[in-house]
Design a protein around this motif. Structure first.
Motif, PDB file in Angstrom:
ATOM      1  N   ALA A  42       0.824  -1.210   0.000  1.00  0.00           N
ATOM      2  CA  ALA A  42       0.000   0.000   0.000  1.00  0.00           C
ATOM      3  C   ALA A  42       0.854   1.255   0.000  1.00  0.00           C
ATOM      4  N   CYS A  43       0.348   2.276  -0.655  1.00  0.00           N
ATOM      5  CA  CYS A  43       0.955   3.606  -0.625  1.00  0.00           C
ATOM      6  C   CYS A  43       0.353   4.360   0.563  1.00  0.00           C
ATOM      7  N   SER A  44       1.046   5.370   1.021  1.00  0.00           N
ATOM      8  CA  SER A  44       0.539   6.159   2.149  1.00  0.00           C
ATOM      9  C   SER A  44      -0.768   6.883   1.806  1.00  0.00           C
ATOM     10  N   CYS A  45      -1.069   7.065   0.508  1.00  0.00           N
ATOM     11  CA  CYS A  45      -2.313   7.740   0.113  1.00  0.00           C
ATOM     12  C   CYS A  45      -3.502   6.784   0.102  1.00  0.00           C
ATOM     13  N   GLY A  46      -3.252   5.495   0.367  1.00  0.00           N
ATOM     14  CA  GLY A  46      -4.339   4.532   0.432  1.00  0.00           C
ATOM     15  C   GLY A  46      -4.452   3.607  -0.766  1.00  0.00           C
ATOM     16  N   VAL A  47      -3.732   3.900  -1.834  1.00  0.00           N
ATOM     17  CA  VAL A  47      -3.749   3.015  -3.003  1.00  0.00           C
ATOM     18  C   VAL A  47      -3.108   1.690  -2.604  1.00  0.00           C
ATOM     19  N   VAL A  48      -3.804   0.605  -2.929  1.00  0.00           N
ATOM     20  CA  VAL A  48      -3.276  -0.732  -2.639  1.00  0.00           C
ATOM     21  C   VAL A  48      -2.935  -1.405  -3.962  1.00  0.00           C
ATOM     22  N   PHE A  49      -1.732  -1.917  -4.034  1.00  0.00           N
ATOM     23  CA  PHE A  49      -1.266  -2.642  -5.209  1.00  0.00           C
ATOM     24  C   PHE A  49      -1.365  -4.125  -4.878  1.00  0.00           C
ATOM     25  N   ALA A  50      -2.273  -4.820  -5.528  1.00  0.00           N
ATOM     26  CA  ALA A  50      -2.523  -6.228  -5.215  1.00  0.00           C
ATOM     27  C   ALA A  50      -1.386  -7.138  -5.643  1.00  0.00           C
ATOM     28  N   ASN A  51      -0.685  -6.740  -6.707  1.00  0.00           N
ATOM     29  CA  ASN A  51       0.393  -7.584  -7.224  1.00  0.00           C
ATOM     30  C   ASN A  51       1.397  -6.710  -7.966  1.00  0.00           C
ATOM     31  N   PHE A  52       2.456  -7.341  -8.435  1.00  0.00           N
ATOM     32  CA  PHE A  52       3.526  -6.622  -9.117  1.00  0.00           C
ATOM     33  C   PHE A  52       3.008  -5.926 -10.374  1.00  0.00           C
ATOM     34  N   SER A  53       2.116  -6.568 -11.082  1.00  0.00           N
ATOM     35  CA  SER A  53       1.562  -5.993 -12.306  1.00  0.00           C
ATOM     36  C   SER A  53       0.849  -4.676 -12.009  1.00  0.00           C
ATOM     37  N   GLU A  54       0.011  -4.655 -10.985  1.00  0.00           N
ATOM     38  CA  GLU A  54      -0.674  -3.418 -10.586  1.00  0.00           C
ATOM     39  C   GLU A  54       0.326  -2.358 -10.150  1.00  0.00           C
ATOM     40  N   PHE A  55       1.349  -2.785  -9.441  1.00  0.00           N
ATOM     41  CA  PHE A  55       2.369  -1.851  -8.964  1.00  0.00           C
ATOM     42  C   PHE A  55       3.045  -1.154 -10.146  1.00  0.00           C
ATOM     43  N   ILE A  56       3.426  -1.922 -11.150  1.00  0.00           N
ATOM     44  CA  ILE A  56       4.082  -1.350 -12.325  1.00  0.00           C
ATOM     45  C   ILE A  56       3.115  -0.444 -13.091  1.00  0.00           C
ATOM     46  N   ASP A  57       1.877  -0.889 -13.249  1.00  0.00           N
ATOM     47  CA  ASP A  57       0.878  -0.102 -13.992  1.00  0.00           C
ATOM     48  C   ASP A  57       0.508   1.199 -13.291  1.00  0.00           C
ATOM     49  N   ARG A  58       0.531   1.206 -11.964  1.00  0.00           N
ATOM     50  CA  ARG A  58       0.023   2.352 -11.219  1.00  0.00           C
ATOM     51  C   ARG A  58       1.114   3.194 -10.578  1.00  0.00           C
ATOM     52  N   THR A  59       2.364   2.960 -11.025  1.00  0.00           N
ATOM     53  CA  THR A  59       3.495   3.770 -10.566  1.00  0.00           C
ATOM     54  C   THR A  59       4.355   4.136 -11.776  1.00  0.00           C
ATOM     55  N   ASP A  60       5.211   5.115 -11.582  1.00  0.00           N
ATOM     56  CA  ASP A  60       6.163   5.534 -12.610  1.00  0.00           C
ATOM     57  C   ASP A  60       7.560   5.563 -12.002  1.00  0.00           C
ATOM     58  N   VAL A  61       8.553   5.424 -12.869  1.00  0.00           N
ATOM     59  CA  VAL A  61       9.930   5.623 -12.433  1.00  0.00           C
ATOM     60  C   VAL A  61      10.082   7.109 -12.124  1.00  0.00           C
ATOM     61  N   PRO A  62      10.643   7.473 -10.977  1.00  0.00           N
ATOM     62  CA  PRO A  62      10.830   8.899 -10.672  1.00  0.00           C
ATOM     63  C   PRO A  62      11.636   9.587 -11.774  1.00  0.00           C
ATOM     64  N   PHE A  63      11.178  10.746 -12.205  1.00  0.00           N
ATOM     65  CA  PHE A  63      11.811  11.465 -13.307  1.00  0.00           C
ATOM     66  C   PHE A  63      13.294  11.702 -13.050  1.00  0.00           C
TER      67      PHE A  63
END
Length: 124
Positions: free
Chosen positions: A21-42
């Motif tokens: 989970a992110c501190s904002c409440g978004v929960v990433f159920a698996n690695f696929s969701e994590f990759i889809d719902r995050t970006d590499v920091p610029f």
């Protein structure tokens, strides 16, 4: 371990970290969701891995930003302590062999991990 075995092991170990989970409440159920719902920091597009190797404490962390709140999340690439040490040493070997910084070598490995993961997802 060779590169293929290292990548397979990382994919396996990372899968056991979820849900995350992110501190904002978004929960990433698996690695696929994590990759889809995050970006590499610029600011870290080429080397978003943080490598820690001091006093026999080893860690390789992938840094990603939550797309919702832009907070930076750290994802450990290994859980097992012995594998962590082996992974850091492997990245250092890539760096020496390729003549690049360990952070850049980790970025190269990151790209190969993501490609392997995406290839596996596309086969499903």
């Amino acid at each position: 371990m060779n590169e293929e075995e290292i990548i397979d092991r990382i994919c396996d170990e990372v899968s056991h970290i979820f849900p995350k989970a992110c501190s904002c409440g978004v929960v990433f159920a698996n690695f696929s969701e994590f990759i889809d719902r995050t970006d590499v920091p610029f600011h870290a597009a080429d080397c978003n891995f943080m490598i820690m190797d001091f006093s026999d404490i080893y860690e390789l962390l992938a840094l990603r930003n939550c797309k919702r709140c832009h907070s930076t999340l750290a994802l450990p690439c290994a859980v097992d302590q012995n594998f962590k040490k082996e992974l850091v040493k492997f990245v250092e070997k890539i760096a020496n062999d390729e003549g690049v910084s360990p952070q850049r070598a980790a970025g190269i490995l990151r790209d190969k991990i993501l490609k392997r993961f995406n290839d596996k997802e596309n086969k499903k």
